[in-house]
Structure formats: structure tokens, C-alpha cells
Design an enzyme around this catalytic site. Structure first.
Site, PDB file in Angstrom:
ATOM      1  N   GLU A   1       0.824  -1.218   0.000  1.00 44.66           N
ATOM      2  CA  GLU A   1       0.000   0.000   0.000  1.00 44.66           C
ATOM      3  C   GLU A   1       0.860   1.271   0.000  1.00 44.66           C
ATOM      4  O   GLU A   1       0.548   2.253   0.678  1.00 44.66           O
ATOM      5  CB  GLU A   1      -0.953   0.011   1.194  1.00 44.66           C
TER       6      GLU A   1
ATOM      7  N   GLU B   1      -7.213  -7.019  -0.227  1.00 42.39           N
ATOM      8  CA  GLU B   1      -7.733  -6.964   1.139  1.00 42.39           C
ATOM      9  C   GLU B   1      -9.180  -6.508   1.077  1.00 42.39           C
ATOM     10  O   GLU B   1      -9.457  -5.335   0.809  1.00 42.39           O
ATOM     11  CB  GLU B   1      -6.930  -5.988   2.009  1.00 42.39           C
TER      12      GLU B   1
END
EC number: 3.2.1.23
Length: 598
Positions: free
Chosen positions: A184, A260
Site C-alpha cells: 500500500e 484486502e
């Protein structure tokens, strides 16, 4: 948060699943072809769930993986936390609960593919996002940057990890089908040269033939991705359609996957326990699968941030502040912290089965739990009687300067009174208790955005003690770049800087050296212990509501922090920490009652 039904105690501190489990040596080949994943050349949909193996007692890896199969999953995803496998620079430990190869082999034995996320940055509500504390003792080192010192340390870690998992990579016949680069990064910065450096480190370490990928939020894809590297998207419930629309627009010619899908959320100390909408999540997850997209449930099981491994959030906007996470990483997940199915399990299992048309295996036998009797803590020892040899310093320094990673640190100086005014401690990392002549006078908490407290020093010479706890280094946001713990600013009394200090590092690695035990009451910061015969070791929770703030050991194993502000009120006792005779220790700053519950 007590997720199993246990009485209080008193304590001392392809769409289808693989038909059969393949061996790593015979694992089907995996890759991408246009907009699809392929397994042995045939279109394949990844049905994955996150299990952080280092948060699960090794004795329970098989149980949790069998439950993943019973949900209808064909894949598990896991981080590797760098700070556990390299606690001291150059000293690697892949044994016990850090044995990543053993976890991957167990997943393979249960017929599950593995997605590996080595970081080096993990986030995951984990201490410093997985970065080892010794990194922050290297002057002004900049993590998540092209700082040569940081890149060299990262390369050494990836090299060591690669040696553990090389035979288990898919191109070598193993079940590790994909490996994530960084994590991320688009939410942190947009230095594409840094991301290219990360990919190059993976290639150099020996992951050059692995399917590498990045993961980012839907609005951060341009910041954190790399050309010719698979990109997946992460998002919360309610965002599936818009997130996939953005991913498809950004990368129209690659497979579509949510790396996710946040099927729950984490807890902060002093805030309510996260409770999310299970039915909404199951319905949206089913929609994702019906589109033909691949998906990873984050988390399938959260587990526990044992020891001092919980992280903290602190973003860089004016309304934000330091917020440490709880020891429990229950996450309101598909399985609870102790591995028991929550109501989400049946909803998600049914949603998956409706799409795949496959009936998953049955759940394994339930985990045995135990209710223990109330047990008093009959012995206590004062922290003041257990201080190490002091280190002379002119002004307070962070704990990393003394080679310390976690725990507590005491700063001591002498003041001549009478004096009165604000005692300024600055940006405390993270909770400070202040004592004058070993009597408590107040506290300063980073969580509450406090920097000072009023003190009054009587006439004569007096000892000023500042006991600081590292409550968890920041794991998310730009402020994580400064991971120092303890006191990092000069200490001022009524605007005058105080000098001539002593530092007492207190890493709290083991209770074995604690001395001065007594059956009498002990005031102030102290250790408390007791012994309990429990019979056959099984799961239980230790009810810590009788205590204030501290942490607990069981037979020398650090179970994690407790704090009476909640929401967590009990510590999970893994069976490997419980024996026929179990000795409990709790280290507390305050104790509300002369006995504890478990």
C-alpha cells in the site's frame, strides 16, 4: 474482549477447491493470462483468507488452515513480520512461530495456495509496521525511502527470507503462487524510483521468477504500482463496485482481485470494540465472486499481537492523534481471536458455496477450552527494587540509543526545591508516569495529545522519575518514519531545561531476574505473581479487569498488554504457555484490587 464463553478467573498477570492436498513438489503451476489467473493453464479464481501465522500459536496453524478450507477457500495470504525474524541486526530467527516454511508446508498439506507478503513494510496494525526497532537507532534513517542504509537492511532481510522459501515458490513446484512488493505504498508517497528499488531487491533476493504484485487503495493505484507488475486493489465493505471499476480502468488487461476485503476492523485502546455488518459483507463478497473477480478476506482470523507487538495509528491531519491498538487482533473476523467461528463464518461459507457450487469440508473438532478458578497473586516486587545499572546522560535520549527495542525506560534526575510549574515532556513516546521521591504526581499520554503536567517540588533535594512505556510504534501514516520510543525532547520545568539525568532501560524480556518478592502490599509500579495448577493445557482467557495498565507473562511468555480503559479486558492464553503448573506474572503501574481475575 472475551470471545469464548469462559467464567472470570483470578490471575497473576479454479472456483472449486483442490480435490486433494498436493505436495509442494507437485503443486500446479500458477500465473496470469490476460484478465484471468490460470492454474495448470486453466482459468482459476482465487478464494483467499488472511492468516498472519506469527499471530497464531504454531500448535494451531493446522486447525486454522483446516477451517479456511471448511469456509470454502483455496488460498491463504500471510505477512512475514521482519521485526520478529531479525530482532537484532544480522541475527535471523526462523524457528518456532517464525518458521514461515513450516507454515507454507502446512498450508500445502491442507490443499491451500499461499500468497506471501514479506514487506519489508507490512502495516497490519503491527509494531512499526514490521520494521525492527534497531532501524530507528541509526540516526535519522528514513524508512520507506531510498536511504541507502534502509535499502541495505531491507535487502539483507529479503535475502535471508528467500533462502527459507525458495523451494516453496510455485516455479519450483511449491504452493507460494504470488509475492507482494512493499505494501500500500500509494497511501504513503509516490516515489516510483523507490518502488522500483523494492522490486529490484526482490529480484536480487531470488524472487525473480515469482508472480510479483502490488496492492493499493483504489484512489492510490497510480502512486503505488509498477509497470509490468500485477496490481490488486484493497477496499472496505460497500466499495466493491467503484473500486473494481477504478482498477479495471487503471489496468484493463490484467486479472481483477481485491487483495484486502476488510471483513472487519481493528480496535484501539479506549475506543469501542469494532462490530461490522456480517450480512452486508457476505452479500458483497458473493457479488465480487459472481463477477469472476478473485478476492482475499482480510482477516479470516486476526489472532493476537503477543508481547509488545501491537502497532498504532497516527496520520498527519490536524484532527488525528496517536492511537495504539489492542493486544487482541480479533478484527471482528470470520474466526475470533481464539479460532472459533463467528456468525460471519456460516454467512461467508454459504455465499462462497452458492457461487462455486462446491460443498466445503466439515469443520475440525472444536477447540477445548477451560474455566479456571480464582487465584490470588500472593507475591509482589517493586519496580524501584529492580532497576538496572543506570546510564549517565545529560538530557533524556530515546530508548534506541541504549540498544533497547521495546518495553519501558526510566529517566531520573535530582531537583532542588521549592519549585512549582509545568513539567514539559514534549512528544512523549508514548505514556509517561511522573514520580517525585517515588510518589506518583501525574501522567502524560501521547494518546491524549498531552505534553506536560503541573508539578510542585517541596524545599530541599528531591528525585524526579519519569517512567515511559512504548505503547506500540506507529504502523501507518507518514509519522511512522520517526519510530523512536521514550523521551525525544528536552525536559523543561517552568521553561528551564533539566539536565544531569540517568537512564534505566527496562526491556522486560523475562521475569526470571525479578528480585525482592514479598507477601506484603507494594505501592507504585510493581510486579505481581502467583501459581495455578490447571491440569491439561487448553485455551483460556485471563481476565485482567482487576488491574490498571501493564502486561502479563505466563511461564515466561509475554501475553501482551492489558489496560482497564478497554475495550479489551482479557488476554488470550495460548496452550503452549499453559502447563500443569503455571506461574503468572503481571507488571502494572496501578492495581485496582489486591487480586486479579482470569
Amino acid at each position: 474482549m472475551l470471545r469464548t464463553t469462559l467464567a472470570p478467573l483470578v490471575l497473576a498477570l479454479a472456483l472449486a477447491l483442490p480435490a486433494a492436498a498436493a505436495t509442494p513438489e507437485s503443486w500446479p503451476t500458477f500465473g496470469t493470462q490476460g484478465t484471468q489467473f490460470v492454474r495448470d493453464g486453466k482459468p482459476y479464481q482465487l478464494l483467499s483468507g488472511a492468516i498472519h501465522f506469527q499471530r497464531i500459536p504454531r500448535a494451531y496453524w493446522k486447525d486454522r488452515l483446516q477451517k479456511a478450507r471448511a469456509l470454502g477457500l483455496n488460498t491463504v495470504e500471510t505477512y512475514v513480520f521482519w521485526n520478529l525474524v531479525e530482532p537484532q541486526q544480522g541475527q535471523f530467527d526462523f524457528s518456532g512461530n517464525n518458521d514461515v516454511a513450516a507454515f507454507v508446508k502446512e498450508a500445502a498439506a491442507q490443499g491451500l495456495n499461499v500468497i506471501l507478503r514479506p514487506g519489508p513494510y507490512a502495516c497490519a496494525e503491527w509494531e512499526a509496521g514490521g520494521y525492527p526497532a534497531w532501524l530507528f537507532g541509526k540516526g535519522n534513517i528514513r524508512v520507506r525511502s531510498r536511504d541507502p542504509r534502509f535499502l541495505a537492511a531491507s535487502q539483507a532481510y529479503l535475502d535471508a527470507l528467500a533462502k527459507q522459501v525458495q523451494p516453496l515458490l510455485n516455479h519450483n513446484g511449491g504452493p507460494i503462487i504470488a509475492v507482494q512488493v512493499e505494501n500500500e505504498y500509494g497511501s504513503y508517497a509516490d516515489d516510483h524510483a523507490y518502488m522500483a528499488d523494492n522490486r529490484a531487491m526482490y529480484v536480487k533476493a531470488g524472487f525473480d521468477k515469482a508472480l510479483l504484485f502490488t496492492s493499493d487503495g483504489a484512489d492510490m493505484l497510480a502512486n503505488g504500482t509498477l509497470p509490468d507488475t500485477l496490481a490488486v486493489v484493497n477496499f472496505a465493505p460497500g466499495e466493491a463496485k467503484s473500486a473494481f471499476d477504478k482498477l479495471i480502468k487503471f489496468r484493463p488487461d490484467q486479472p481483477r482481485m481485491v487483495g484486502e476485503y476488510w471483513a472487519g476492523w481493528f480496535d484501539h485502546w479506549g475506543k469501542p470494540h469494532a462490530a461490522t455488518d456480517a450480512r452486508q459483507q457476505a452479500e458483497e463478497f458473493e457479488w465480487i465472486l459472481r463477477q469472476g473477480h478473485s478476492a482475499n478476506l482480510y482477516m479470516f482470523i486476526g489472532g493476537t499481537s503477543f508481547g509488545f507487538m501491537n502497532g498504532a495509528n497516527f496520520q498527519n491531519n490536524p484532527s488525528d492523534h496517536y492511537a495504539p491498538q489492542t493486544t487482541s487482533y480479533d478484527y471482528d473476523a470470520i474466526l475470533d481471536e481464539a479460532g472459533h467461528p463467528t456468525p460471519k463464518f456460516a454467512l461467508m461459507r454459504d455465499a462462497i458455496a452458492r457461487v462455486t457450487g462446491v460443498q466445503p469440508p466439515a469443520l475440525p473438532a472444536p477447540i477445548t477450552t477451560t474455566t479456571l478458578p480464582a487465584t490470588p497473586l500472593r507475591e509482589s516486587a517493586s519496580l524501584w527494587d529492580n532497576l538496572p545499572t543506570p546510564i549517565a546522560i545529560d538530557t533524556p535520549q530515546p530508548m534506541e540509543q541504549f540498544g533497547q527495542d521495546y518495553g519501558y525506560i526510566l529517566y531520573r534526575t535530582t531537583i532542588t526545591g521549592p519549585r512549582k510549574g509545568p513539567l514539559y515532556l514534549g512528544d512523549v513516546r508514548d505514556v509517561a508516569r511522573v514520580y517525585v521521591d517515588q510518589r506518583p504526581v501525574g501522567s502524560v499520554e501521547r494518546r491524549l495529545q498531552q505534553v506536560s503536567l503541573e508539578v510542585e517540588i517541596p524545599a530541599g533535594q528531591h528525585t524526579l522519575d519519569v517512567l515511559v512505556e512504548n505503547s506500540g510504534r506507529i504502523n501507518y501514516g507518514t509519522r511512522m518514519a520517526d519510530g523512536r520510543a521514550g523521551l525525544v525532547d528536552p525536559v523543561l520545568l517552568d521553561s528551564q531545561q533539566l539536565t544531569g539525568w540517568q537512564a534505566f532501560p527496562l526491556p522486560m524480556r523475562t521475569p526470571d531476574s525479578i528480585r525482592g518478592w514479598t507477601g506484603k502490599a507494594v505501592q507504585g509500579p510493581a510486579f505481581h505473581r502467583g501459581t495455578l495448577r490447571i491440569g491439561t493445557p487448553t485455551d483460556t482467557y485471563l481476565d485482567m479487569r482487576a488491574f490498571g495498565k501493564g502486561f502479563a507473562w505466563a511461564n515466561g511468555v509475554n501475553l501482551g498488554r492489558h489496560w482497564n480503559i478497554g475495550p479489551q479486558t482479557a488476554l488470550y492464553l495460548r496452550p503452549s504457555s499453559a502447563r500443569v503448573t503455571t506461574r503468572w506474572w503481571s507488571s502494572t503501574w496501578t492495581m485496582l484490587h489486591p487480586s486479579v481475575r482470569g
